[in-house]
Design a protein around this motif. Structure first.
Motif, PDB file in Angstrom:
ATOM      1  N   THR A  15      12.302  -9.232  -7.198  1.00 35.70           N
ATOM      2  CA  THR A  15      11.206  -8.684  -6.385  1.00 35.70           C
ATOM      3  C   THR A  15      11.646  -8.675  -4.924  1.00 35.70           C
ATOM      4  N   ILE A  16      12.683  -7.895  -4.647  1.00 39.18           N
ATOM      5  CA  ILE A  16      13.312  -7.950  -3.335  1.00 39.18           C
ATOM      6  C   ILE A  16      12.361  -7.520  -2.227  1.00 39.18           C
ATOM      7  N   GLU A  17      11.698  -6.363  -2.396  1.00 45.27           N
ATOM      8  CA  GLU A  17      10.835  -5.876  -1.319  1.00 45.27           C
ATOM      9  C   GLU A  17       9.676  -6.830  -1.057  1.00 45.27           C
ATOM     10  N   ALA A  18       9.100  -7.379  -2.116  1.00 44.58           N
ATOM     11  CA  ALA A  18       7.999  -8.322  -1.940  1.00 44.58           C
ATOM     12  C   ALA A  18       8.484  -9.590  -1.233  1.00 44.58           C
ATOM     13  N   ALA A  19       9.646 -10.112  -1.661  1.00 46.70           N
ATOM     14  CA  ALA A  19      10.187 -11.321  -1.037  1.00 46.70           C
ATOM     15  C   ALA A  19      10.535 -11.072   0.423  1.00 46.70           C
ATOM     16  N   MET A  20      11.124  -9.900   0.713  1.00 45.03           N
ATOM     17  CA  MET A  20      11.480  -9.590   2.087  1.00 45.03           C
ATOM     18  C   MET A  20      10.252  -9.346   2.950  1.00 45.03           C
ATOM     19  N   SER A  21       9.174  -8.842   2.351  1.00 42.61           N
ATOM     20  CA  SER A  21       7.947  -8.668   3.132  1.00 42.61           C
ATOM     21  C   SER A  21       7.369 -10.032   3.511  1.00 42.61           C
ATOM     22  N   LEU A  22       7.448 -11.004   2.595  1.00 44.32           N
ATOM     23  CA  LEU A  22       7.001 -12.366   2.916  1.00 44.32           C
ATOM     24  C   LEU A  22       7.921 -13.013   3.950  1.00 44.32           C
ATOM     25  N   ASN A  23       9.228 -12.771   3.796  1.00 40.56           N
ATOM     26  CA  ASN A  23      10.178 -13.276   4.780  1.00 40.56           C
ATOM     27  C   ASN A  23       9.867 -12.693   6.157  1.00 40.56           C
ATOM     28  N   THR A  24       9.597 -11.387   6.190  1.00 40.65           N
ATOM     29  CA  THR A  24       9.285 -10.724   7.453  1.00 40.65           C
ATOM     30  C   THR A  24       7.999 -11.279   8.051  1.00 40.65           C
ATOM     31  N   MET A  25       7.005 -11.527   7.189  1.00 40.17           N
ATOM     32  CA  MET A  25       5.754 -12.099   7.662  1.00 40.17           C
ATOM     33  C   MET A  25       5.998 -13.471   8.291  1.00 40.17           C
ATOM     34  N   ALA A  26       6.752 -14.323   7.590  1.00 41.31           N
ATOM     35  CA  ALA A  26       7.041 -15.657   8.110  1.00 41.31           C
ATOM     36  C   ALA A  26       7.874 -15.579   9.378  1.00 41.31           C
ATOM     37  N   TYR A  27       8.867 -14.715   9.375  1.00 46.85           N
ATOM     38  CA  TYR A  27       9.812 -14.614  10.491  1.00 46.85           C
ATOM     39  C   TYR A  27       9.114 -14.104  11.745  1.00 46.85           C
ATOM     40  N   ASN A  28       8.422 -12.965  11.628  1.00 46.98           N
ATOM     41  CA  ASN A  28       7.832 -12.347  12.809  1.00 46.98           C
ATOM     42  C   ASN A  28       6.618 -13.113  13.321  1.00 46.98           C
ATOM     43  N   THR A  29       5.839 -13.692  12.404  1.00 46.99           N
ATOM     44  CA  THR A  29       4.736 -14.525  12.851  1.00 46.99           C
ATOM     45  C   THR A  29       5.268 -15.738  13.611  1.00 46.99           C
TER      46      THR A  29
ATOM     47  N   PHE B 272       9.756  -2.088   8.645  1.00 46.46           N
ATOM     48  CA  PHE B 272      11.199  -1.800   8.621  1.00 46.46           C
ATOM     49  C   PHE B 272      11.998  -2.993   8.120  1.00 46.46           C
ATOM     50  N   TRP B 273      11.687  -4.191   8.640  1.00 45.84           N
ATOM     51  CA  TRP B 273      12.434  -5.382   8.217  1.00 45.84           C
ATOM     52  C   TRP B 273      12.288  -5.628   6.720  1.00 45.84           C
ATOM     53  N   ALA B 274      11.152  -5.241   6.152  1.00 43.81           N
ATOM     54  CA  ALA B 274      10.930  -5.476   4.723  1.00 43.81           C
ATOM     55  C   ALA B 274      11.701  -4.501   3.852  1.00 43.81           C
ATOM     56  N   ILE B 275      11.896  -3.264   4.319  1.00 42.08           N
ATOM     57  CA  ILE B 275      12.511  -2.244   3.456  1.00 42.08           C
ATOM     58  C   ILE B 275      13.918  -1.862   3.876  1.00 42.08           C
ATOM     59  N   GLY B 276      14.318  -2.169   5.116  1.00 40.30           N
ATOM     60  CA  GLY B 276      15.562  -1.642   5.649  1.00 40.30           C
ATOM     61  C   GLY B 276      16.803  -2.093   4.898  1.00 40.30           C
ATOM     62  N   VAL B 277      16.959  -3.409   4.715  1.00 39.32           N
ATOM     63  CA  VAL B 277      18.170  -3.929   4.074  1.00 39.32           C
ATOM     64  C   VAL B 277      18.262  -3.455   2.623  1.00 39.32           C
ATOM     65  N   SER B 278      17.173  -3.548   1.875  1.00 42.28           N
ATOM     66  CA  SER B 278      17.198  -3.128   0.474  1.00 42.28           C
ATOM     67  C   SER B 278      17.444  -1.632   0.351  1.00 42.28           C
TER      68      SER B 278
ATOM     69  N   TRP C 143       0.811  -1.216   0.000  1.00 43.60           N
ATOM     70  CA  TRP C 143       0.000   0.000   0.000  1.00 43.60           C
ATOM     71  C   TRP C 143       0.847   1.270   0.000  1.00 43.60           C
ATOM     72  N   THR C 144       2.080   1.174   0.497  1.00 39.17           N
ATOM     73  CA  THR C 144       2.958   2.355   0.536  1.00 39.17           C
ATOM     74  C   THR C 144       4.010   2.317  -0.568  1.00 39.17           C
ATOM     75  N   ARG C 145       3.742   1.571  -1.626  1.00 37.39           N
ATOM     76  CA  ARG C 145       4.763   1.409  -2.660  1.00 37.39           C
ATOM     77  C   ARG C 145       5.073   2.702  -3.405  1.00 37.39           C
ATOM     78  N   ARG C 146       4.230   3.719  -3.294  1.00 36.44           N
ATOM     79  CA  ARG C 146       4.497   5.005  -3.929  1.00 36.44           C
ATOM     80  C   ARG C 146       5.034   6.048  -2.945  1.00 36.44           C
ATOM     81  N   VAL C 147       5.262   5.626  -1.696  1.00 35.11           N
ATOM     82  CA  VAL C 147       5.769   6.540  -0.671  1.00 35.11           C
ATOM     83  C   VAL C 147       7.292   6.513  -0.666  1.00 35.11           C
ATOM     84  N   ASP C 148       7.893   7.708  -0.606  1.00 36.37           N
ATOM     85  CA  ASP C 148       9.343   7.803  -0.506  1.00 36.37           C
ATOM     86  C   ASP C 148       9.824   7.000   0.703  1.00 36.37           C
ATOM     87  N   ARG C 149      10.865   6.186   0.515  1.00 31.95           N
ATOM     88  CA  ARG C 149      11.309   5.267   1.564  1.00 31.95           C
ATOM     89  C   ARG C 149      11.927   5.994   2.757  1.00 31.95           C
TER      90      ARG C 149
END
Length: 378
Positions: free
Chosen positions: A323-337, A110-116, A63-69
């Motif tokens: 698709t780094i941000e998408a993959a990291m968002s899924l990683n974050t979802m799996a990790y934090n859940t 943060f975990w989804a966008i920080g490293v990239s 949803w924030t894909r158009r927001v400056d990081r």
């Protein structure tokens, strides 16, 4: 210089996010006593933040894909600072849990966008180094942050600890707002495409399954390290602080060592680290009743976790480089859940079967992750 200063600011962001998320690990006993709840119920502070961090991140990132990081990261830090402040003055445990739930959304994004983000603000040839620098924030948090929180609590109280972390969050917010350059989103995709990614991408799906198992096992056991050592090794608060610092220092060494080995054998590095997790928990169960045995077990545990932590990020990026941000968002979802569920299951085991059963739970799940990786390798 500004680019690497930005990387340092993002690393500091990881430090305050991670220490805030895991701070209750070192404070479970005083928290439960002060708030009048059991140790298992106090562990819900980790559980609820992990739930929101995991389940909300794919939606918020999309949803924030158009927001400056830079703006997005600054907003996340503002939420973190306010959440720590509310926690420090909260008169009731339900309000603390609600606050942690909101903070979890910020932590997950943060975990989804920080490293990239760190990889993008430096020259491309230094991207991997930037990622390693940011990931070192995990080791800094475990070496200094969480033990420091335990020390502050022993000198004052747990409310002062969270108040200090609110101040640290404000300082990092200012650093990010001033130093990190403006950057548009990259590789972000709509929500429906995020969830379709593991369906189409078999390597990513396998990595996510592996992550779920080892995170469930690790955090299920690690969340209750303090009660375990207090019960089985009669450990005083000072010894627990030292043990947590030793664990973090070993994690830094493991992270550093894996930085060299992942380029030679990424899966092999993960296998060695995961096997180390299993062995270290078994050592804690067998020789952890004495101070020396507990230290040995926690050193191996820290080394192993530092290695697998870096490996799992690299495995995720390697599985979906486009698709780094998408993959990291899924990683974050799996990790934090999995952090949340690990703390939840660990609390249930602790309250009904004793804290020793929580460590056996960790052994079983990390062993399952190891076996799954071995099977996939064959």
């Amino acid at each position: 210089m500004r680019a690497w200063s930005g990387v340092a600011a993002i690393t500091a962001s990881l430090f305050v996010f991670l220490t805030t998320e895991l701070m209750p690990v070192g404070l479970l006993t005083p928290l439960s006593t002060s708030l009048g709840v059991t140790v298992g119920v106090a562990g819900l502070m980790v559980t609820l933040q992990g739930v929101s961090a995991g389940l909300g991140v794919p939606f918020i990132v999309a949803w924030t894909r158009r927001v400056d990081r830079r703006i997005l990261l600054s907003a996340l830090l503002a939420v973190l600072a306010l959440g720590n402040l509310v926690t420090s003055v909260s008169p009731s445990y339900p309000l603390i849990l609600a606050t942690r739930l909101v903070m979890g959304f910020a932590s997950g994004v943060f975990w989804a966008i920080g490293v990239s983000l760190a990889m993008r603000i430096v020259p491309e040839r230094h991207a991997s180094r930037a990622a390693a620098v940011v990931m070192s924030g995990i080791s800094i948090a475990t070496v200094a942050g969480i033990p420091l929180g335990t020390v502050v609590e022993s000198l004052t109280d747990w409310r002062t600890t969270f108040l200090i972390w609110a101040g640290l969050s404000v300082l990092v917010f200012l650093a990010v707002a001033i130093i990190v350059p403006s950057l548009p989103s990259a590789n972000a995709v709509p929500v429906r495409e995020v969830f379709a990614l593991p369906v189409r991408n078999l390597p990513l799906r396998r990595v996510l399954c592996t992550v779920v198992l080892f995170v469930l096992g690790h955090f299920g056991a690690y969340t209750f390290v303090r009660p375990y050592l207090e019960e089985n090794a009669s450990a005083p608060p000072v010894f627990i602080t030292v043990v947590l610092m030793v664990f973090g220092a070993a994690g830094a060494v493991g992270n550093f060592a894996a930085g060299y080995t992942v380029n030679r054998s990424l899966r092999g590095s993960f296998l060695v680290g995961c096997a180390g997790l299993v062995v270290s928990m078994l050592l804690l169960l067998t020789i952890g009743s004495g101070p020396a045995g507990a230290v040995v077990a926690m050193v191996l545990w820290g080394l192993s976790f530092g290695a697998v932590q870096l490996c799992q990020v690299n495995m995720t990026l390697a599985a979906a480089p486009e698709t780094i941000e998408a993959a990291m968002s899924l990683n974050t979802m799996a990790y934090n859940t999995s952090i949340a569920l690990g703390a939840l299951f660990g609390g249930l085991f602790a309250d009904h079967l004793g804290v020793t059963s929580v460590v056996w739970f960790g052994v079983a799940l990390t062993a399952a992750s190891l076996l799954l990786t071995l099977r996939r390798q064959r």
